[in-house]
Design a protein around this motif. Structure first.
Motif: not given
Length: 227
Positions: A15-16, A97-99, A106-107, A109-113
């Motif tokens: 999925s990712i 970062d840590y998720i 989309p979150e 993706h936003a953290r990667i950017k």
């Protein structure tokens, strides 16, 4: 941008990887500690998405090895472990970062950017090789100041050559870098020849020198001397 996803859950990994591919990233998947370490030793990644619990090891241990070896890839830990001590340990060992799972794609993706933007502020976005320059942010490549009209694959190929100047790159390594794990099931990677040919022609047509030499039977090498 090239991403390594270290995740042993097949459905989540699929999925990712599918989502990031749609967002125009090159995403490779490593389901185990050993496979991730092997890929990181062979290839350069802009970002590593790292699960903590792996079938043959611990993601934090892999993170320690990366930083010890001087690997500069950004690292985002993705884990079902939401405890504060896990987060503090990961961040103290060099994660960016840590998720916590589950998370909206989309979150992620936003953290990667966001991480890549922060990194670009602290480094020179221009890399050079002889009369060739490449802007890592705009992805514009020039020869003696003249803009090259390159496809995305040709741009990634040129950056790969520059980052590995003087090293012999096999056709298999080039294919894996440009197309990720999709090349595993291919019978031939002869299509790499055409991409290299097109890149060489565009550089020389723009007035540049042909620095890409062919190592017959193996692959290619970017040399400072004329081919």
């Amino acid at each position: 941008m090239k991403i390594l996803l270290v995740e042993d859950h097949p459905e989540l990994a699929k999925s990712i990887a599918s989502y990031l591919t749609q967002e125009h990233y090159i995403c490779e998947v490593a389901p185990t500690f050993d496979e991730a370490r092997e890929k990181l030793a062979l290839f350069t990644y802009d970002c590593v998405l790292l699960d903590i619990m792996l079938p043959d090891g611990n993601g934090i241990s892999l993170l320690k090895l990366l930083r010890k070896d001087g690997v500069e890839s950004s690292v985002i830990i993705i884990s079902a472990q939401n405890a504060l001590d896990f987060k503090l340990t990961g961040l103290s060992e060099g994660a960016d970062d840590y998720i916590t799972k589950p998370f909206p794609l989309p979150e992620l993706h936003a953290r990667i950017k966001a991480i890549m933007r922060r990194r670009s502020v602290h480094k020179n976005n221009i890399i050079t090789f002889q009369d060739i320059t490449a802007d890592l942010e705009s992805l514009e490549c020039r020869v003696n100041g003249k803009l090259l009209n390159l496809t995305r694959k040709e741009t990634n190929l040129l950056l790969y050559f520059i980052n590995n100047k003087g090293r012999m790159l096999t056709r298999q390594a080039i294919a894996a870098h440009l197309w990720g794990d999709y090349t595993d099931n291919l019978d031939s990677v002869d299509f790499v020849y055409q991409h290299v040919k097109n890149l060489r022609k565009k550089i020389t047509d723009a007035g540049g020198k042909d620095y890409i030499s062919t190592v017959y039977g193996f692959g290619y090498k970017l040399n400072a001397a004329d081919s």
